[in-house]
Design a protein around this motif. Structure first.
Motif, short mmCIF file in Angstrom:
data_model
loop_
_atom_site.label_atom_id
_atom_site.label_comp_id
_atom_site.label_asym_id
_atom_site.label_seq_id
_atom_site.Cartn_x
_atom_site.Cartn_y
_atom_site.Cartn_z
N LEU B 140 0.83 -1.21 0.00
CA LEU B 140 0.00 0.00 0.00
C LEU B 140 0.87 1.26 0.00
O LEU B 140 0.56 2.25 -0.66
CB LEU B 140 -0.93 -0.01 1.23
CG LEU B 140 -1.96 1.12 1.33
CD1 LEU B 140 -2.86 1.18 0.12
CD2 LEU B 140 -2.79 0.97 2.60
N GLU B 141 1.97 1.17 0.73
CA GLU B 141 2.87 2.32 0.84
C GLU B 141 3.46 2.72 -0.52
O GLU B 141 3.72 3.89 -0.76
CB GLU B 141 4.01 1.94 1.79
CG GLU B 141 4.52 3.09 2.63
CD GLU B 141 5.51 2.57 3.65
OE1 GLU B 141 6.71 2.77 3.45
OE2 GLU B 141 5.04 1.93 4.62
N ASP B 142 3.67 1.73 -1.40
CA ASP B 142 4.26 2.02 -2.71
C ASP B 142 3.30 2.74 -3.64
O ASP B 142 3.72 3.32 -4.64
CB ASP B 142 4.67 0.70 -3.40
CG ASP B 142 5.69 -0.07 -2.59
OD1 ASP B 142 6.52 0.58 -1.93
OD2 ASP B 142 5.64 -1.32 -2.61
N LEU B 143 2.03 2.67 -3.35
CA LEU B 143 1.04 3.25 -4.26
C LEU B 143 0.92 4.76 -4.05
O LEU B 143 0.96 5.24 -2.91
CB LEU B 143 -0.34 2.61 -4.02
CG LEU B 143 -0.43 1.11 -4.30
CD1 LEU B 143 -1.75 0.57 -3.76
CD2 LEU B 143 -0.33 0.84 -5.79
N ASN B 144 0.79 5.49 -5.16
CA ASN B 144 0.58 6.94 -5.04
C ASN B 144 -0.80 7.24 -4.48
O ASN B 144 -0.96 8.11 -3.64
CB ASN B 144 0.71 7.60 -6.42
CG ASN B 144 2.14 7.58 -6.90
OD1 ASN B 144 3.08 7.87 -6.14
ND2 ASN B 144 2.34 7.21 -8.15
N PHE B 145 -1.79 6.53 -4.99
CA PHE B 145 -3.16 6.73 -4.54
C PHE B 145 -3.84 5.38 -4.40
O PHE B 145 -3.62 4.49 -5.22
CB PHE B 145 -3.96 7.57 -5.55
CG PHE B 145 -3.46 8.96 -5.70
CD1 PHE B 145 -3.92 9.97 -4.87
CD2 PHE B 145 -2.50 9.27 -6.66
CE1 PHE B 145 -3.44 11.27 -5.00
CE2 PHE B 145 -2.01 10.56 -6.79
CZ PHE B 145 -2.48 11.56 -5.96
N ALA B 146 -4.63 5.26 -3.38
CA ALA B 146 -5.49 4.10 -3.22
C ALA B 146 -6.79 4.64 -2.63
O ALA B 146 -6.93 4.79 -1.42
CB ALA B 146 -4.85 3.08 -2.30
N GLU B 147 -7.71 5.01 -3.52
CA GLU B 147 -8.96 5.65 -3.09
C GLU B 147 -10.11 4.68 -3.20
O GLU B 147 -10.44 4.21 -4.28
CB GLU B 147 -9.27 6.87 -3.96
CG GLU B 147 -8.35 8.05 -3.72
CD GLU B 147 -8.52 8.65 -2.33
OE1 GLU B 147 -7.47 8.92 -1.70
OE2 GLU B 147 -9.67 8.83 -1.87
N MET B 148 -10.70 4.36 -2.06
CA MET B 148 -11.89 3.51 -2.10
C MET B 148 -13.05 4.35 -2.61
O MET B 148 -13.31 5.44 -2.09
CB MET B 148 -12.19 2.95 -0.71
CG MET B 148 -13.40 2.04 -0.70
SD MET B 148 -13.74 1.34 0.91
CE MET B 148 -12.64 -0.06 0.92
N VAL B 149 -13.70 3.88 -3.65
CA VAL B 149 -14.90 4.54 -4.17
C VAL B 149 -15.95 3.44 -4.36
O VAL B 149 -15.78 2.56 -5.19
CB VAL B 149 -14.64 5.26 -5.51
CG1 VAL B 149 -15.93 5.92 -6.01
CG2 VAL B 149 -13.55 6.31 -5.36
N ASN B 150 -16.98 3.50 -3.55
CA ASN B 150 -17.98 2.42 -3.55
C ASN B 150 -19.29 2.92 -4.15
O ASN B 150 -19.94 3.77 -3.56
CB ASN B 150 -18.20 1.91 -2.12
CG ASN B 150 -16.90 1.45 -1.48
OD1 ASN B 150 -15.91 1.18 -2.18
ND2 ASN B 150 -16.89 1.36 -0.16
N PRO B 151 -19.65 2.41 -5.30
CA PRO B 151 -20.84 2.92 -5.99
C PRO B 151 -22.16 2.69 -5.24
O PRO B 151 -23.11 3.41 -5.44
CB PRO B 151 -20.87 2.16 -7.31
CG PRO B 151 -19.49 1.61 -7.48
CD PRO B 151 -18.95 1.40 -6.10
N ARG B 152 -22.21 1.66 -4.39
CA ARG B 152 -23.47 1.42 -3.67
C ARG B 152 -23.20 0.77 -2.33
O ARG B 152 -22.84 -0.40 -2.26
CB ARG B 152 -24.42 0.55 -4.49
CG ARG B 152 -25.70 0.23 -3.75
CD ARG B 152 -26.81 -0.28 -4.63
NE ARG B 152 -26.72 -1.68 -4.95
CZ ARG B 152 -26.43 -2.16 -6.14
NH1 ARG B 152 -26.18 -1.35 -7.14
NH2 ARG B 152 -26.36 -3.44 -6.36
N ASN B 153 -23.37 1.53 -1.28
CA ASN B 153 -23.16 1.02 0.09
C ASN B 153 -24.32 1.45 0.98
O ASN B 153 -25.15 2.27 0.59
CB ASN B 153 -21.87 1.62 0.68
CG ASN B 153 -20.60 0.91 0.24
OD1 ASN B 153 -19.50 1.30 0.62
ND2 ASN B 153 -20.71 -0.14 -0.57
#
Lengths: 126, 489
Positions: B140-153
């Motif tokens: 996870l640290e290596d990633l520039n962005f890790a954005e959770m986007v959940n279309p239906r919760n």
């Protein structure tokens, strides 16, 4: 108390349950049964007070008896969702104050292990 | 009447009064809505359950030489790459190409726990992105962005499930035992966010929330948002989340999904809001649907309240049926407590929505041409169990059929095939059909989808199904030939 009975190819041909009932007058409740031509495995429930006598009677007929004291094991992945509750044939899984708890009457059938969405359950290794 | 700004001022001062949704119900009961609205500033609500419409946008950074990822896999789970060169969307339910019980949700959980994940990407290679393949290991640290986007919760409520059929069904609603053997339901009822602000006065676009233990926001209403069954689209940074409030899951026989935890603070602006916050499980109704009917519009078995569902037992057709929840009230409580703690400590300020959610509209079904069994079935030639094997053989040859349903007193009691007849003759059994017929007949119904009839034939390795009505009267027969004609058209 729950007893697990294992029959070998000789014992499996005898009417053991009836024989033990007649001998001990114990009421035997069959919870699970898998009987094949060469071997069989039964899980039965008997009253604690007569368990010892029943156990002995089975053993005399060549049946291997194990008292089931253990229950399903659970790890920290459990989120207390309750998916296992309605699958349990003996109602050994309950919600207590929102937490999923396993009662002592577990018969180790493994149904809950199969349905757990987070793989938090396993049968004890005997 | 309070404003969100007044409440934020109290949070900064450390004088804010925050209670959980469960506590609020008791407070309103005791003090009444008017007084409760004066006393309480914020109510924390929560839900924790399997939410399939969940995933993470990832930006991997550029390799050298660079690649425009056309396809990318993380631990053999493919992510969607139809966006920019090293961006991808990893969906929670995407299944691994190697294991059925592993998928996107598991990769997301492992990333969040700091574990290493194998990345493989391929491309055709271009002048600007020459690399054709990349293999590496990322965290996870290596990633520039890790954005959770959940279309239906965060479904406000959800239809409960049961099964009238005679076989065990493995569904996204868990394992459903045959013959109404159990009921499963999802949703946390009276503590769930959307049941506590059903008019969307403070839950709206831009509302700050607790998403899997991290800071998140509501992006808008979720997909399939409709009256009574409101949903939310949410986002939050995976890097800010806590693995305790997210859990990869596998519904046996169905597939991978993700348990997502969401906490939403509701500012108590006035007594009207306090009234809504007093909602109880007894008032929240849903339907129990029969998954035994494998059609889009599953029949409603009965209406039920969340109070009844949570009691663990309900009645169906006069029989007591045990109920399993699939959402965790235990975890939802933890979320409400955690959010309460953060607000009390001044770590979490409230936002007022920049736009309100609409109530939504009734959902449109997909336009597809469904073929029903009744449109493809042919006339069944039936015989009685008293018919001799010889006569049965003659009928088959004369009529050019391989299957004869056997009927007694107007009801289906068996079936004989040309194979059964040949076998009987070979073994010297030339008595009555009743002695050689198959008694456990797999049947179909006129209103059943053709796909389902085909599936029954395949699963049971048979080539025809009698079509019957509810009282087992034979209406026709579908054969594998009837179905192959459909495809040839």
């Amino acid at each position: 108390m729950f007893l697990r009975l294992r029959f070998d190819s000789k014992a499996v041909r005898k009417p053991v349950i009836s024989a033990v009932t007649l001998k001990t007058s114990a009421l035997i409740n069959i919870i699970k049964a898998e009987v094949g031509p060469r071997r069989g495995e039964l899980i039965v429930e008997v009253d604690d007070s007569i368990a010892e006598k029943v156990e002995k009677a089975f053993e005399e007929l060549g049946v291997e008896v194990l008292r089931l004291k253990e229950k399903v094991e659970r790890n920290e992945r459990c989120v207390h969702c309750g998916a296992c509750i309605s699958i349990c044939p003996v109602e050994a899984i309950v919600l207590q104050d929102g937490r999923v708890e396993f009662l002592d009457k577990c018969v180790l059938c493994g149904n809950c292990v199969k349905v757990c969405p987070v793989k938090a359950l396993k049968l004890p290794t005997t | 009447m309070k404003s969100v700004e007044d409440i934020n001022e109290k949070i900064r001062e450390g004088s804010v009064c925050v209670v959980t949704a469960e506590e609020m119900k008791e407070i309103v009961k005791e003090l009444g809505a008017e007084k409760a609205a004066e006393e309480v500033d914020v109510v924390t609500t929560g839900t924790f359950g399997a939410m399939c419409s969940t995933g993470v946008f990832l930006n991997f950074g550029h390799s050298d030489p660079p690649i425009r990822m056309q396809r990318v896999w993380l631990n053999d789970v493919e992510a969607y790459t139809g966006i920019a060169a090293v961006d991808a969307y990893l969906g929670a339910t995407q299944q691994s190409e190697k294991a059925e019980d592993y998928g996107g949700a598991h990769v997301i959980e492992e990333l969040l726990k700091g574990e290493e994940v194998e990345l493989k990407a391929i491309s055709k290679g271009t002048d600007c992105y020459p690399a054709k393949e990349v293999r590496t290991v990322i965290t996870l640290e290596d990633l520039n962005f890790a954005e959770m986007v959940n279309p239906r919760n965060a479904y406000q409520r959800y239809n409960a499930a049961t099964n009238s059929s005679d076989r065990l069904l493995r569904t996204y609603m868990g394992t459903l035992l045959p013959n109404f053997g159990n009921v499963t339901f999802a949703g946390c009822g009276e503590i769930s966010p959307l049941n506590n602000d059903p008019e969307f006065r403070t839950i709206g676009i831009g509302t700050k929330i607790l998403l899997c233990g991290g800071k998140g926001y509501i992006v808008g209403h979720g997909t399939q948002h409709c009256p009574g069954y409101a949903t939310l689209m949410v986002k939050g940074s995976l890097k800010s989340m806590d693995p305790e409030f997210l859990r990869a899951a596998y519904m046996p026989g169905y597939g991978v999904t993700m348990f997502v935890g969401i906490g939403i603070p509701i500012p108590v602006l006035d007594s009207k809001m306090a009234e809504k916050l007093a909602v109880r499980d007894e008032e929240i109704k849903t339907k129990i649907l029969d998954f035994g009917v494998q059609r889009r519009d599953r029949p409603v078995v009965r209406e039920v309240t969340y109070a009844e569902l949570k009691s663990g037992r309900i009645e169906i057709n006069g029989e007591e049926v045990r109920v399993s929840p699939l959402s965790s009230v235990y975890m939802a409580r933890k979320i409400m407590e955690e959010l309460k703690r953060r607000i009390e400590r001044g770590e979490f300020l409230l936002t007022f929505p920049v736009e309100r959610l609409t109530p939504g509209k009734a959902l449109k079904p997909m336009k597809t041409a469904i073929k029903l069994v009744k449109s493809v079935m042919s006339e069944a030639i039936v015989i009685s169990p008293e018919t001799s094997v010889e006569i049965a053989a003659k009928i088959m040859i004369e009529k050019g059929v391989n299957h004869l349903p056997v009927v007694e007193n107007g009801k289906l009691v068996g079936i004989v095939t040309s194979w059964d007849v040949a076998k009987a003759v070979a073994m010297g059994k030339t008595g009555k059909v009743g002695e050689i017929m198959t008694k456990r007949v797999i049947v179909t119904y006129p209103e059943e989808a053709v796909e389902l009839a085909a599936k029954k034939m395949e699963e049971n390795d048979i080539s025809a199904l009698p079509v019957v009505d509810k009282s087992m009267r034979v209406l026709g027969i579908v054969t594998s030939e009837d179905l192959s004609k459909l495809l040839a058209r």
